[in-house]
Structure formats: structure tokens, C-alpha cells
Design a protein around this motif. Structure first.
Motif, PDB file in Angstrom:
ATOM      1  N   SER A 288      -3.325 -22.105  36.207  1.00 48.09           N
ATOM      2  CA  SER A 288      -2.383 -22.313  35.114  1.00 48.09           C
ATOM      3  C   SER A 288      -0.970 -22.085  35.620  1.00 48.09           C
ATOM      4  O   SER A 288      -0.754 -21.294  36.538  1.00 48.09           O
TER       5      SER A 288
ATOM      6  N   ARG B 161      -9.649 -22.755  37.684  1.00 50.09           N
ATOM      7  CA  ARG B 161      -8.611 -23.417  36.919  1.00 50.09           C
ATOM      8  C   ARG B 161      -7.302 -22.652  37.082  1.00 50.09           C
ATOM      9  O   ARG B 161      -7.221 -21.481  36.708  1.00 50.09           O
TER      10      ARG B 161
ATOM     11  N   TYR C 125      -2.161 -27.228  33.730  1.00 47.92           N
ATOM     12  CA  TYR C 125      -3.407 -26.708  34.283  1.00 47.92           C
ATOM     13  C   TYR C 125      -3.854 -27.595  35.443  1.00 47.92           C
ATOM     14  O   TYR C 125      -3.687 -28.809  35.415  1.00 47.92           O
TER      15      TYR C 125
END
Length: 126
Positions: A20, A18, A79
Motif C-alpha cells: 500500500s 499487497r 495498492y
């Protein structure tokens, strides 16, 4: 706006990461955001874009069904959830932003974006 990416790393094929992107400033909700990537020897390409409202999304065909782009305006952060990663996803991933009064604007071209982060490396091993 200043943008700072994080979350890159080394992962095996089939794994997840993930990314960011944290933005400075107080008008984050007015920004259309994008994720681009650049692999060695290849052109920079748009991976995904999200409108200021968060209701319009664009994904490159190569990542549809595997990546998900979201924004949390209260955190000034977007995200990019990347699942089922493939070796061909290996690249430096860049976050980009442009302010817009169009709530549904999802810019597709790099020239449409005004601000860029420094990038985060994603490496997918086979």
C-alpha cells in the motif's frame, strides 16, 4: 505530496503480498503513480504505473500477469497486489507520484516523478 509505503515482508516463493502507498493532500486524483523497486547491485526499475484516471496501466514485462496495480482515490491510496512471487522479486519497493493534467499519463522514467516514499522491503525466499 508525502507518500508512505507499507505491506512489505518476508514470503516464500509462490506467495503473495499487497503493498500500500498512502498519500497526503487533497488532489490525489490528479496524480500519476508508480511503483519502483531496487535490488542490491541492480538499478532501480519501474514495476508498474497508473494514470490519474486509473484507466491506463503499465507493467514491466517481468511482473505482467502476476502483479496488479490499483488506486482508491477516496482513500488517497494505491495498492500493488503481488502474486506468484519469485526470489528475483526481492527488493526495496518505492512508491512515486507526479501531478498531471493528462488523465492517461503513465510515466515510465524515475525522473518524471516528483515525490517518493521511503520504501518497503520485500523478501521472497526460495
Amino acid at each position: 505530496v508525502q507518500l508512505v509505503e507499507s505491506g512489505g515482508g518476508l514470503v516464500q516463493a509462490g506467495g503473495s503480498l499487497r503493498l500500500s502507498c498512502a498519500a497526503s493532500g487533497r488532489t490525489f486524483s490528479s496524480y500519476a503513480m508508480g511503483w519502483f523497486r531496487k535490488a542490491p547491485g541492480k538499478e532501480r526499475e519501474l514495476v508498474a504505473a497508473i494514470s490519474p484516471s486509473g484507466t491506463s496501466l503499465y507493467y514491466a514485462d517481468s511482473v505482467k500477469g502476476r502483479f496488479a496495480f490499483s488506486r482508491v482515490d477516496a482513500e488517497n491510496t494505491v495498492y500493488l497486489q503481488m502474486n506468484s512471487l519469485k526470489p528475483e522479486d526481492t527488493a526495496v519497493y518505492y512508491c512515486a507520484a507526479v501531478i498531471s493534467g493528462n488523465f492517461y499519463y503513465t510515466p515510465r522514467l524515475s525522473a518524471e516523478y516528483a515525490s517518493w516514499g521511503r520504501g518497503t522491503q520485500v523478501t521472497v525466499s526460495s
